[in-house]
Design an enzyme around this catalytic site. Structure first.
Site, PDB file in Angstrom:
ATOM      1  N   LYS A 176      38.111  -9.270   4.434  1.00 54.58           N
ATOM      2  CA  LYS A 176      37.712  -9.972   3.316  1.00 54.58           C
ATOM      3  C   LYS A 176      35.547 -10.295   3.079  1.00 54.58           C
ATOM      4  O   LYS A 176      35.517 -10.430   2.452  1.00 54.58           O
ATOM      5  CB  LYS A 176      37.961 -10.894   2.425  1.00 54.58           C
TER       6      LYS A 176
ATOM      7  N   GLN B  21      44.996 -18.289   1.995  1.00 59.73           N
ATOM      8  CA  GLN B  21      45.525 -17.409   2.521  1.00 59.73           C
ATOM      9  C   GLN B  21      46.750 -17.471   2.661  1.00 59.73           C
ATOM     10  O   GLN B  21      47.418 -18.611   3.126  1.00 59.73           O
ATOM     11  CB  GLN B  21      44.605 -16.603   4.380  1.00 59.73           C
TER      12      GLN B  21
ATOM     13  N   ASP C  26      42.767 -13.772  -6.099  1.00 55.64           N
ATOM     14  CA  ASP C  26      43.940 -13.232  -6.208  1.00 55.64           C
ATOM     15  C   ASP C  26      44.696 -12.778  -7.341  1.00 55.64           C
ATOM     16  O   ASP C  26      45.645 -12.316  -6.967  1.00 55.64           O
ATOM     17  CB  ASP C  26      44.507 -14.524  -5.351  1.00 55.64           C
TER      18      ASP C  26
END
Ligand code: GUN
Length: 291
Positions: free
Chosen positions: A52, A96, A119
């Protein structure tokens, strides 16, 4: 059989994003800035977050990685989330997953400002997607819709069978496919571990989205001639001949399924590369205040 090349498409989309970032900067706009919180040293998470951050560099975004020790308290993490919510320079951020067991992921996701939730995990974004309102669609479902769109896969009026009902893939995918968007208007059946006569159902599918995380589960006899198969599985299986001692295996038995398909995503190189690009697309949206 058409190979739905997610790697190639992801590279094309990255080039398009990079061009847009250049234009933004040239016209005095802000450089998009993504932050990621990583707690602990889970191998998979380190790799994903690394991809990422690297992808941000490739398209000209700024990125900030907050790597925290796995001994931190939930309260401390919630404090870091609050700081990022309030930091005007950060357009979007992710925490995460998975988190260490002593931290409740739902509580953390709920603490993220939905406007910065690139997200697309916050209930506000999930709810808006369900209602067909502008929102952040989570990375894997967004990546799949981009594959369908760019490869001109017709979804309207088709029977789409989604195998798996997870919050981050199966469920949102079934909502998007049955909605009124560009890659919607399908008749959707959601199958899961309690489904009876699964093969009877998958044999009726024009499009199969396999997202259950069982390598090789979808066999040739479960697929109708000419179907489109989107394989979301990415299970690491031991392979002594591979560099790392493992390789990624999809939910479809590729050797059996691919000859029957009109189109299929490979593993690796299908849905996987599209998920990181989707996060970049959401961050660009955040920087442009489009959600
Ligand atoms: N862990 C596995 N996939 C994801 C993802 O898309 N986002 C976050 N935050 N964690 C993950």
């Amino acid at each position: 059989m058409l190979l739905l090349d997610g790697k190639k498409l992801a590279d094309e989309l990255k080039a398009e994003i990079a061009q847009e970032v250049e234009q933004l900067k040239a016209s005095g706009g802000k450089t998009p800035h993504l932050a990621a919180i990583l707690v602990g040293n889970d191998g998979g998470s380190l790799t994903y977050v690394g991809h990422k951050v690297k992808s941000c560099e490739q398209v000209g975004f700024r990125s900030t990685l907050l790597h925290l020790d796995d001994s931190i308290t939930e309260e401390f993490l919630l404090g870091e989330v609050k700081k990022l919510n309030e930091d005007k320079d950060i357009d979007g951020f992710i925490v995460q997953l998975p988190l260490p067991k002593h931290i409740n992921p739902d509580k953390v996701i709920m603490a993220i400002d939905p406007k910065k939730d690139v997200d697309g995990f916050h209930p506000v974004n999930v709810g808006k997607v369900t209602l067909g309102l502008p929102a952040y669609v989570s990375a894997t479902p967004l990546g799949i819709t981009k594959i369908l769109e760019r490869y001109n896969i017709e979804t309207s009026g088709k029977h789409c069978v989604v195998i798996g009902r997870s919050n981050i893939v199966g469920r949102p995918m079934s909502i998007l496919m049955s909605g009124q968007g560009k890659t919607g208007n399908a008749t959707v059946t959601v199958c899961h571990s309690k489904t009876k006569n699964l093969k009877e159902i998958t044999l009726q599918a024009d499009i199969i989205i396999a997202a259950l995380g069982k390598p090789g589960f979808l066999t040739g006899d479960m697929v109708k001639e000419g179907a489109v198969v989107i394989d979301v599985g990415t299970t690491r299986v031991t392979d002594a001949t591979a560099k790392n001692g493992w390789r990624l295996k999809g939910d479809a038995n590729y050797a059996e399924v691919s000859p029957k398909c009109s189109a299929i995503t490979p593993v690796p190189g299908g849905v996987g590369p599209m998920t990181v690009v989707s996060l970049l697309l959401n961050t660009l949206k955040a920087a442009k205040n489009e959600v």
